[in-house]
Design an enzyme around this catalytic site. Structure first.
Site, PDB file in Angstrom:
ATOM      1  N   GLY A 188     -14.055  -2.673  -0.109  1.00 50.99           N
ATOM      2  CA  GLY A 188     -14.876  -1.924  -1.064  1.00 50.99           C
ATOM      3  C   GLY A 188     -14.400  -0.520  -1.398  1.00 50.99           C
ATOM      4  O   GLY A 188     -14.470  -0.086  -2.545  1.00 50.99           O
ATOM      5  N   HIS A 189     -13.880   0.198  -0.393  1.00 51.48           N
ATOM      6  CA  HIS A 189     -13.596   1.621  -0.641  1.00 51.48           C
ATOM      7  C   HIS A 189     -12.321   1.882  -1.421  1.00 51.48           C
ATOM      8  O   HIS A 189     -12.001   3.023  -1.733  1.00 51.48           O
ATOM      9  CB  HIS A 189     -13.619   2.413   0.680  1.00 51.48           C
ATOM     10  CG  HIS A 189     -12.452   2.181   1.591  1.00 51.48           C
ATOM     11  ND1 HIS A 189     -11.475   3.122   1.784  1.00 51.48           N
ATOM     12  CD2 HIS A 189     -12.111   1.129   2.380  1.00 51.48           C
ATOM     13  CE1 HIS A 189     -10.587   2.668   2.657  1.00 51.48           C
ATOM     14  NE2 HIS A 189     -10.956   1.456   3.034  1.00 51.48           N
ATOM     15  N   CYS A 219      -3.276   4.849   7.314  1.00 52.48           N
ATOM     16  CA  CYS A 219      -3.431   4.274   8.642  1.00 52.48           C
ATOM     17  C   CYS A 219      -2.276   4.643   9.551  1.00 52.48           C
ATOM     18  O   CYS A 219      -2.390   4.582  10.752  1.00 52.48           O
ATOM     19  CB  CYS A 219      -3.507   2.751   8.544  1.00 52.48           C
ATOM     20  SG  CYS A 219      -4.654   2.233   7.310  1.00 52.48           S
ATOM     21  N   GLN A 262      -5.068  -3.602  -1.894  1.00 53.32           N
ATOM     22  CA  GLN A 262      -4.611  -2.582  -2.860  1.00 53.32           C
ATOM     23  C   GLN A 262      -4.589  -3.105  -4.291  1.00 53.32           C
ATOM     24  O   GLN A 262      -4.478  -2.317  -5.229  1.00 53.32           O
ATOM     25  CB  GLN A 262      -3.211  -2.088  -2.489  1.00 53.32           C
ATOM     26  CG  GLN A 262      -3.158  -1.308  -1.185  1.00 53.32           C
ATOM     27  CD  GLN A 262      -3.845   0.062  -1.270  1.00 53.32           C
ATOM     28  OE1 GLN A 262      -4.029   0.623  -2.349  1.00 53.32           O
ATOM     29  NE2 GLN A 262      -4.229   0.598  -0.131  1.00 53.32           N
ATOM     30  N   ASN A 311       0.806  -1.226   0.000  1.00 50.26           N
ATOM     31  CA  ASN A 311       0.000   0.000   0.000  1.00 50.26           C
ATOM     32  C   ASN A 311       0.835   1.271   0.000  1.00 50.26           C
ATOM     33  O   ASN A 311       0.352   2.328  -0.383  1.00 50.26           O
ATOM     34  CB  ASN A 311      -0.946   0.019   1.210  1.00 50.26           C
ATOM     35  CG  ASN A 311      -0.267  -0.350   2.499  1.00 50.26           C
ATOM     36  OD1 ASN A 311       0.358  -1.394   2.618  1.00 50.26           O
ATOM     37  ND2 ASN A 311      -0.374   0.525   3.478  1.00 50.26           N
TER      38      ASN A 311
HETATM   39  N1  PLP Z   1      -4.661  -3.911   3.847  1.00 46.85           N
HETATM   40  C1  PLP Z   1      -4.114  -2.981   3.065  1.00 46.85           C
HETATM   41  C2  PLP Z   1      -2.965  -3.340   2.177  1.00 46.85           C
HETATM   42  C3  PLP Z   1      -4.625  -1.663   3.060  1.00 46.85           C
HETATM   43  O1  PLP Z   1      -4.061  -0.752   2.264  1.00 46.85           O
HETATM   44  C4  PLP Z   1      -5.717  -1.359   3.915  1.00 46.85           C
HETATM   45  C5  PLP Z   1      -6.244   0.018   3.982  1.00 46.85           C
HETATM   46  O2  PLP Z   1      -5.555   0.985   3.716  1.00 46.85           O
HETATM   47  C6  PLP Z   1      -6.268  -2.387   4.700  1.00 46.85           C
HETATM   48  C7  PLP Z   1      -5.710  -3.646   4.649  1.00 46.85           C
HETATM   49  C8  PLP Z   1      -7.437  -2.128   5.594  1.00 46.85           C
HETATM   50  O3  PLP Z   1      -8.614  -2.062   4.849  1.00 46.85           O
HETATM   51  P1  PLP Z   1      -9.937  -1.357   5.449  1.00 46.85           P
HETATM   52  O4  PLP Z   1      -9.692   0.109   5.378  1.00 46.85           O
HETATM   53  O5  PLP Z   1     -11.048  -1.775   4.554  1.00 46.85           O
HETATM   54  O6  PLP Z   1     -10.110  -1.882   6.826  1.00 46.85           O
END
Ligand code: PLP
Length: 378
Positions: free
Chosen positions: A198-199, A323, A177, A149
């Site tokens: 989804g987003h 995150c 991703q 990501n």
């Molecule tokens: N895994 C990866 C590689 C991500 O980039 C993300 C979110 O940025 C997630 C997991 C978490 O996904 P969610 O936002 O739907 O909880």
């Protein structure tokens, strides 16, 4: 506004909003109910399940809806480890995973599991040799992300799956991703579990899915009602599931165009950065990366200050992953690929969509050229 943060989240397509609309206040039946009114909701959920399955060449019954990528990762790792642990208590993952995987593995360590974190090379690619060497008789799960990501590097998923299956180990991939950004075929790649959200592909937030290969032993994640074949209890989130299904077929039907356009924009962005700003480095694998990812480090520059200037100019970008952007300290991914000290704190992630333009890139380059030199400390 110029939006270059599509790895953090994406705009919902108008068609997705429209597809969801009736399910808030007209077709609000609970799909678990038996009367006629609920059947429409149930059918729509099943239609979405098939749509998601079709994108990755899975069977609809192998798709389980969740609240997003984080839940899918937690479920895959935690429950699969529990279900299979008669065989052993060792899990293998990588140092560059998303916190949804890393922190789940850390929590298992407290329960007596052993976790091996495989390093990556300077491009962010895991070493297959290290992976194979880490396997022991106790290994029950290998979890390696499809694409990173932060730096966009795409991992050799087919080869990783081959190694896992050679030793009879379950293989999970976090494809949050990668899903609907690059083609994925779970059967061809021999993936046992795959997480998606989804987003990240123009669908709603708070909904995702976990693909679980038929026959793989897995424990229920949520205890409660009998939704999702008693594996993931909780009243079904019909509007979001419908939206995610719509987003999946829309993105999939435009995938070739999307990939081609994003690669063109990304390579244009990288070329202009490299040609016009001194002392930069592009992080990640130049060829083998997600189409829209540009992760760049500016030597002796403070990335946070640069982000503020970009924001003042209406440009949305990110210091690392969304995150971790509220967390101080260097990105674990950039540290893992050994970005030198003088570069690491000046790192910015731009993630493009097919709707961005070269004009937006030109404007961003101008802002960067004006600000980087001023911010540079000698
Ligand atoms: N895994 C990866 C590689 C991500 O980039 C993300 C979110 O940025 C997630 C997991 C978490 O996904 P969610 O936002 O739907 O909880």
């Amino acid at each position: 506004m110029i939006y270059f943060d599509n790895a953090a989240t994406t705009i919902m397509h108008k068609e997705v909003v429209e597809a969801m609309r009736p399910y808030w206040s007209e077709l609000y039946g609970n799909p678990s109910s038996l009367y006629d009114f609920a059947i429409k909701s149930r059918e729509s959920v099943e239609k979405s399940r098939k749509r998601i399955a079709d994108v990755i060449n899975a069977k609809p019954e192998e798709i389980y809806f969740t609240s997003g990528g984080t839940e899918s990762d937690n479920w895959a790792i935690y429950s699969a480890a529990n279900a299979i642990n008669i065989k052993g208590n060792h899990i293998i993952t990588t140092v560059i995973e998303h916190p949804a995987v890393l922190n789940t593995c850390r929590s298992l360590t407290k329960k007596g599991y052993r976790v091996s974190y495989i390093p990556v090379d300077k491009y962010g690619v895991i070493s297959l040799e290290d992976l194979e060497n880490a396997i022991t008789d106790d290994t029950v799960l290998i979890s390696v992300m499809f694409a990173n990501n932060e730096i966009g590097t795409i991992e050799p998923i087919d080869k990783i799956a081959q190694i896992a299956h050679k030793y009879g180990i379950a293989f999970h991939t976090d494809a949050v991703q990668a899903f609907c950004q690059i083609p994925i075929d779970v059967k061809k790649l021999k993936i046992d579990m795959l997480s998606l959200s989804g987003h990240k592909f123009n669908g709603p937030k708070g909904v995702g899915a976990l693909y679980i290969r038929q026959g793989l032993p897995i424990e229920p994640f949520m205890n409660g009602g009998s939704q999702e074949k008693k594996k993931r209890a909780g009243t079904t989130n019909v509007p979001s599931i419908v939206g995610m299904g719509e987003a999946a077929i829309l993105s999939d039907s435009r995938l070739d165009y999307k990939v081609k356009t994003e690669i063109e924009l990304r390579d244009y962005f990288i070329k202009r950065l490299s040609d016009e700003i001194a002392d930069i480095r592009i992080n990640g694998d130049i060829d083998n990366r997600l189409p829209g990812n540009v992760n760049v480090s500016f030597k002796n520059t403070d990335g946070e200050s640069l982000l503020v200037i970009l924001d003042e100019n209406g440009i949305c970008a990110s210091a690392g992953s969304a995150c971790s952007s509220l967390k101080k300290g260097n990105s674990h991914v950039l540290e893992a690929i050994c970005v030198p000290d003088e570069f690491i704190s000046g790192s910015i992630r731009f993630t493009l969509s097919e709707n961005n333009t070269k004009d937006e890139i030109d404007f961003t380059i101008k802002v960067l050229k004006d600000s980087v030199e001023k911010l540079r400390v000698n």
